[in-house]
Scaffold this motif. Structure first.
Motif, PDB file in Angstrom:
ATOM      1  N   PRO A  97      23.334  15.528   3.330  1.00  0.00           N
ATOM      2  CA  PRO A  97      24.042  14.318   3.773  1.00  0.00           C
ATOM      3  C   PRO A  97      24.435  13.408   2.604  1.00  0.00           C
ATOM      4  CG  PRO A  97      22.083  14.689   5.112  1.00  0.00           C
ATOM      5  CD  PRO A  97      21.999  15.630   3.960  1.00  0.00           C
ATOM      6  N   VAL A  98      23.544  13.283   1.603  1.00  0.00           N
ATOM      7  CA  VAL A  98      23.833  12.433   0.448  1.00  0.00           C
ATOM      8  C   VAL A  98      24.938  13.058  -0.401  1.00  0.00           C
ATOM      9  CG1 VAL A  98      22.864  11.352  -1.620  1.00  0.00           C
ATOM     10  CG2 VAL A  98      21.462  11.574   0.450  1.00  0.00           C
ATOM     11  N   LEU A  99      24.874  14.372  -0.592  1.00  0.00           N
ATOM     12  CA  LEU A  99      25.898  15.069  -1.386  1.00  0.00           C
ATOM     13  C   LEU A  99      27.269  14.924  -0.743  1.00  0.00           C
ATOM     14  CD1 LEU A  99      26.678  16.917  -3.717  1.00  0.00           C
ATOM     15  CD2 LEU A  99      26.014  18.886  -2.296  1.00  0.00           C
ATOM     16  N   GLN A 100      27.332  15.062   0.584  1.00  0.00           N
ATOM     17  CA  GLN A 100      28.617  14.942   1.270  1.00  0.00           C
ATOM     18  C   GLN A 100      29.212  13.549   1.089  1.00  0.00           C
ATOM     19  OE1 GLN A 100      30.339  17.429   2.610  1.00  0.00           O
ATOM     20  NE2 GLN A 100      28.664  18.775   1.948  1.00  0.00           N
ATOM     21  N   VAL A 101      28.378  12.528   1.152  1.00  0.00           N
ATOM     22  CA  VAL A 101      28.866  11.148   0.969  1.00  0.00           C
ATOM     23  C   VAL A 101      29.410  10.961  -0.446  1.00  0.00           C
ATOM     24  CG1 VAL A 101      28.162   8.721   0.837  1.00  0.00           C
ATOM     25  CG2 VAL A 101      27.360  10.149   2.728  1.00  0.00           C
ATOM     26  N   LEU A 102      28.679  11.437  -1.447  1.00  0.00           N
ATOM     27  CA  LEU A 102      29.100  11.255  -2.838  1.00  0.00           C
ATOM     28  C   LEU A 102      30.369  12.061  -3.154  1.00  0.00           C
ATOM     29  CD1 LEU A 102      25.635  11.285  -4.634  1.00  0.00           C
ATOM     30  CD2 LEU A 102      27.133   9.325  -4.246  1.00  0.00           C
ATOM     31  N   LEU A 103      30.479  13.271  -2.593  1.00  0.00           N
ATOM     32  CA  LEU A 103      31.695  14.059  -2.800  1.00  0.00           C
ATOM     33  C   LEU A 103      32.897  13.403  -2.130  1.00  0.00           C
ATOM     34  CD1 LEU A 103      30.328  17.712  -2.320  1.00  0.00           C
ATOM     35  CD2 LEU A 103      31.054  16.625  -4.464  1.00  0.00           C
ATOM     36  N   SER A 104      32.672  12.836  -0.944  1.00  0.00           N
ATOM     37  CA  SER A 104      33.762  12.150  -0.241  1.00  0.00           C
ATOM     38  C   SER A 104      34.235  10.920  -1.002  1.00  0.00           C
ATOM     39  CB  SER A 104      33.309  11.737   1.164  1.00  0.00           C
ATOM     40  OG  SER A 104      32.904  12.860   1.913  1.00  0.00           O
ATOM     41  N   ALA A 105      33.317  10.285  -1.745  1.00  0.00           N
ATOM     42  CA  ALA A 105      33.680   9.076  -2.495  1.00  0.00           C
ATOM     43  C   ALA A 105      34.507   9.390  -3.736  1.00  0.00           C
ATOM     44  CB  ALA A 105      32.412   8.316  -2.895  1.00  0.00           C
ATOM     45  N   ASP A 106      34.508  10.669  -4.162  1.00  0.00           N
ATOM     46  CA  ASP A 106      35.315  11.102  -5.318  1.00  0.00           C
ATOM     47  C   ASP A 106      35.038  10.238  -6.553  1.00  0.00           C
ATOM     48  OD1 ASP A 106      37.093  12.717  -6.637  1.00  0.00           O
ATOM     49  OD2 ASP A 106      38.858  11.528  -6.055  1.00  0.00           O
ATOM     50  N   LEU A 107      33.742  10.152  -6.934  1.00  0.00           N
ATOM     51  CA  LEU A 107      33.354   9.337  -8.081  1.00  0.00           C
ATOM     52  C   LEU A 107      33.826   9.978  -9.386  1.00  0.00           C
ATOM     53  CD1 LEU A 107      29.658   8.434  -7.141  1.00  0.00           C
ATOM     54  CD2 LEU A 107      31.727   7.115  -6.691  1.00  0.00           C
ATOM     55  N   GLU A 108      34.382   9.172 -10.264  1.00  0.00           N
ATOM     56  CA  GLU A 108      34.854   9.662 -11.557  1.00  0.00           C
ATOM     57  C   GLU A 108      33.647  10.044 -12.423  1.00  0.00           C
ATOM     58  OE1 GLU A 108      37.503   8.145 -15.396  1.00  0.00           O
ATOM     59  OE2 GLU A 108      37.396   6.938 -13.556  1.00  0.00           O
ATOM     60  N   GLY A 109      33.645  11.257 -12.927  1.00  0.00           N
ATOM     61  CA  GLY A 109      32.557  11.722 -13.784  1.00  0.00           C
ATOM     62  C   GLY A 109      31.325  12.172 -13.031  1.00  0.00           C
ATOM     63  N   PHE A 110      31.455  12.367 -11.717  1.00  0.00           N
ATOM     64  CA  PHE A 110      30.296  12.768 -10.910  1.00  0.00           C
ATOM     65  C   PHE A 110      29.913  14.214 -11.188  1.00  0.00           C
ATOM     66  CE2 PHE A 110      28.845  14.771  -6.873  1.00  0.00           C
ATOM     67  CZ  PHE A 110      27.611  14.153  -6.800  1.00  0.00           C
ATOM     68  N   ARG A 111      28.648  14.452 -11.541  1.00  0.00           N
ATOM     69  CA  ARG A 111      28.103  15.796 -11.748  1.00  0.00           C
ATOM     70  C   ARG A 111      26.767  15.916 -11.021  1.00  0.00           C
ATOM     71  NH1 ARG A 111      26.836  17.059 -17.457  1.00  0.00           N
ATOM     72  NH2 ARG A 111      26.170  14.884 -17.515  1.00  0.00           N
ATOM     73  N   HIS A 112      26.538  17.093 -10.438  1.00  0.00           N
ATOM     74  CA  HIS A 112      25.251  17.284  -9.746  1.00  0.00           C
ATOM     75  C   HIS A 112      24.761  18.699  -9.962  1.00  0.00           C
ATOM     76  CE1 HIS A 112      26.587  19.773  -6.239  1.00  0.00           C
ATOM     77  NE2 HIS A 112      27.755  19.222  -6.527  1.00  0.00           N
ATOM     78  N   PHE A 113      23.425  18.848  -9.919  1.00  0.00           N
ATOM     79  CA  PHE A 113      22.759  20.124 -10.152  1.00  0.00           C
ATOM     80  C   PHE A 113      21.657  20.286  -9.100  1.00  0.00           C
ATOM     81  CE2 PHE A 113      24.329  18.431 -14.123  1.00  0.00           C
ATOM     82  CZ  PHE A 113      25.036  19.495 -14.668  1.00  0.00           C
ATOM     83  N   PRO A 114      21.332  21.526  -8.770  1.00  0.00           N
ATOM     84  CA  PRO A 114      20.261  21.736  -7.770  1.00  0.00           C
ATOM     85  C   PRO A 114      18.923  21.129  -8.188  1.00  0.00           C
ATOM     86  CG  PRO A 114      21.526  23.748  -8.098  1.00  0.00           C
ATOM     87  CD  PRO A 114      21.975  22.796  -9.160  1.00  0.00           C
ATOM     88  N   SER A 115      18.585  21.218  -9.483  1.00  0.00           N
ATOM     89  CA  SER A 115      17.308  20.660  -9.944  1.00  0.00           C
ATOM     90  C   SER A 115      17.482  20.100 -11.350  1.00  0.00           C
ATOM     91  CB  SER A 115      16.216  21.738  -9.951  1.00  0.00           C
ATOM     92  OG  SER A 115      16.537  22.758 -10.887  1.00  0.00           O
ATOM     93  N   TRP A 116      16.511  19.259 -11.760  1.00  0.00           N
ATOM     94  CA  TRP A 116      16.672  18.601 -13.051  1.00  0.00           C
ATOM     95  C   TRP A 116      16.539  19.584 -14.219  1.00  0.00           C
ATOM     96  CZ3 TRP A 116      12.856  18.530 -16.743  1.00  0.00           C
ATOM     97  CH2 TRP A 116      11.557  18.862 -16.329  1.00  0.00           C
ATOM     98  N   GLU A 117      15.835  20.723 -14.020  1.00  0.00           N
ATOM     99  CA  GLU A 117      15.738  21.698 -15.105  1.00  0.00           C
ATOM    100  C   GLU A 117      17.114  22.276 -15.450  1.00  0.00           C
ATOM    101  OE1 GLU A 117      13.862  21.803 -12.410  1.00  0.00           O
ATOM    102  OE2 GLU A 117      11.727  21.944 -12.938  1.00  0.00           O
ATOM    103  N   GLU A 118      17.948  22.497 -14.405  1.00  0.00           N
ATOM    104  CA  GLU A 118      19.273  23.058 -14.635  1.00  0.00           C
ATOM    105  C   GLU A 118      20.222  22.035 -15.235  1.00  0.00           C
ATOM    106  OE1 GLU A 118      20.820  25.311 -11.324  1.00  0.00           O
ATOM    107  OE2 GLU A 118      18.800  25.514 -10.500  1.00  0.00           O
ATOM    108  N   ALA A 119      19.903  20.746 -15.065  1.00  0.00           N
ATOM    109  CA  ALA A 119      20.776  19.708 -15.620  1.00  0.00           C
ATOM    110  C   ALA A 119      20.655  19.663 -17.139  1.00  0.00           C
ATOM    111  CB  ALA A 119      20.424  18.359 -15.021  1.00  0.00           C
TER     112      ALA A 119
END
Length: 581
Positions: A559-581
């Motif tokens: 639900p949180v990911l869908q909201v952030l993707l819908s907002a189309d934030l400039e420079g938005f990046r996401h990863f499944p876990s912090w190790e992969e980031a």
């Protein structure tokens, strides 16, 4: 035995969930439980009417409709509805010692409770925290007990307000009537002894000799019906003195015989100088109303009706406290006995009971913890036990009211004090000090202000609890781990009051580090966000970018990911876990 419950689709009317499966083996247990509760109800009803400041017959008028209604609409086999000490205290504050106002308050409270049940608003009660409830009930225990000291001592003309009551009682203690004091203290000691005896009574095994089992039954009945026995004993003592030509006690006096008329509640009041309209009846407390009609009738009313309370406030406090008592009792006994209740159905049952009760001159009722405990301990199997209790009250009204004339007021005062003293929970202060000291704040605020006025204590306690709740939402715990990048992990959901706190925490730590570090926001504990949070995160991204730093997200729930993707934030990046980031 226990009231059966069924899965998938259940009948809408609760009685149809258990009546078709009613077992003949349950009948004697329901009869015994109904009789035991009835023997407790009748003397308590008289005592609680005295506490409410109403003629004593109104306690009996309030004690049967709830029993009948709950049999059809209730979902807990143990719960009994009727007058209680706390509700009587509230009625004494908001009904101005006038039966007309008490009956109208019953009808309006029932309508509010019914509406809350139909609209599924029972969740509102969840905002009244346990420390607030404990503070209120503990203060009420002291207030109610001291309110009855005047009857134990045989004093008259003591004011209702607690602090004035304490002052006047101590000032006039020299006027104590010896007869009332001796009888009242004797009844109180007897009730305390019988209560202690019941709590320590061992269960008689079926293998025991018949004489032992009969002795156990006699002791159990005596302890369970202790209120009736003590009142009967006091009445016989008073009658004996009357026959001998002297009367050292203040007696209850005449109580009208017969059942109450089934009549709609009053929506106006006839006064010597005119008719009091409905609107003025409801507004009578807050300094009177501004309508011209008010001027003609207020001077004709008794002094105690004049502005000291507001019935309008009572329309908020009385229904909520009634619901709170009923649902808390139903949940407690359902959990203890292994069955489930429907909170919204409980709201409907209480609302219907109060609406119909107003047609038989009842004052507001709610679930009674003491009588519910007697019901459960008597082995009740279904709500049908309430039919026996209600019938016993009706029989008392029809045939026994002439005998109530000789009941001393000191004995009824002892019944009330014995019922409310266990409500004082001294251990809660020690428990909260050990568990969470901050919860002592709403507890103490509620406890202290309830000695001034009940509604101030409850409202203040709820406000303090609300402020503490809002503060925890606005300042969620934020864990920051330092390394090559800054790992920031909010400990709970992010709502709009918390976004500035999050921004300040991230910026202050990221920019203060040497050298400044990029940030990974671990949202594994965040299940939802709102638009204001999205705006705050966008501003945080821009601020870090201005300093040459980046912000990445990990652990985002869908639900949180869908909201952030819908907002189309400039420079938005996401990863499944912090190790992969």
């Amino acid at each position: 035995p226990a009231m059966p419950g069924s899965r998938c689709p259940r009948p809408a009317l609760p009685i149809l969930r258990w009546l078709p499966r009613y077992s003949r083996a349950w009948l004697p247990l329901d009869l015994l439980a109904g009789l035991a509760v009835g023997l407790t109800t009748v003397p308590q009803a008289l005592a609680y009417a005295e506490l409410a400041g109403l003629p004593l017959q109104y306690g009996l008028y309030s004690s049967f409709m709830g029993c009948f209604v709950y049999c059809f609409l209730g979902t807990a086999k143990d719960v009994t509805l009727g007058p209680t000490a706390i509700m009587s205290l509230l009625v004494s504050s908001y009904a101005f010692h006038e039966p007309v106002y008490a009956v109208l308050l019953t009808f309006l409270s029932g309508c509010i409770q019914l509406a809350m049940g139909l609209l599924h608003l029972g969740f509102l009660l969840d905002f009244i925290s346990c420390p607030v409830i404990k503070g209120f009930t503990s203060a009420a225990s002291i207030t109610i007990s001291f309110n009855q000291i005047k009857n134990i001592l045989g004093l008259q003309g003591i004011p209702r307000q607690f602090f004035l009551q304490v002052y006047e009682t101590l000032r006039r203690i020299g006027e104590t009537r010896a007869g009332d004091a001796v009888l009242g203290l004797t009844c109180l000691a007897a009730l305390t002894g019988l209560r202690a005896m019941k709590s320590r009574l061992p269960q008689a095994a079926p293998a025991e000799p018949l004489a032992v089992r009969i002795s156990y039954l006699i002791v159990w009945i005596s302890a369970t019906a202790r209120n009736a026995l003590v009142v009967l004993f006091a009445g016989l003592v008073a009658y004996s003195f009357q026959v001998m030509g002297s009367q050292p006690f203040r007696l209850t006096g005449s109580i009208p015989q017969g059942l109450p008329a089934f009549w709609p509640p009053p929506f106006s009041l006839a006064a010597p100088n005119g008719t009091v309209p409905f609107q003025s009846m409801v507004e009578v407390g807050a300094g009177g109303c501004s309508a011209p009609s008010c001027v003609c009738w207020v001077p004709a009313l008794p002094d105690w009706i004049l502005p000291s309370q507001d019935m309008g406030v009572g329309l908020a406090v009385v229904p909520l406290m009634g619901l709170l008592e009923t649902i808390a009792i139903a949940k407690a006994f359902a959990s203890q006995n292994g069955y489930r209740i429907d909170p919204n159905q409980e709201l409907l049952a209480l609302g219907v009971a109060n609406v119909l009760g107003s047609f038989v001159s009842s004052y507001p009722i709610t679930g009674s913890f003491g009588r519910t405990a007697v019901n459960a301990q008597s082995g009740v199997c279904t709500p049908a036990g309430g039919l026996v209790t209600g019938a016993l009250v009706l029989l008392s009204l029809a045939y026994l009211t002439s005998l109530f004339y000789y009941i001393p007021k000191a004995a009824l005062a002892a019944v009330i004090i014995s019922a409310v003293v266990p409500m004082f929970d001294a251990g809660i202060f020690r428990t909260l000090w050990r568990v969470k000291r901050l919860d002592l704040l709403p507890l103490c605020v509620t406890f202290l202000l309830c000695f001034w006025e009940v509604q101030y204590g409850i409202v203040a306690g709820v406000l303090v609890s609300g402020i503490l709740l809002l503060y925890s939402i606005a300042r969620p715990p934020i864990k920051v781990s330092e390394g090559a990048v800054l790992l920031v992990q909010p400990g709970s959901c992010l709502h709009f009051p918390a976004v500035e706190h999050l921004r300040d925490s991230v910026c202050s730590r990221a920019l203060a580090a040497s050298p400044p570090r990029s940030v990974i926001l671990d949202c594994c504990h965040v299940s939802s966000i709102d638009y204001t949070v999205v705006v705050g995160l966008a501003e945080l991204l821009q601020e870090l970018r201005r300093h040459g730093l980046s912000l990445a997200f990990c652990g985002l729930k869908d639900p949180v990911l869908q909201v952030l993707l819908s907002a189309d934030l400039e420079g938005f990046r996401h990863f499944p876990s912090w190790e992969e980031a």
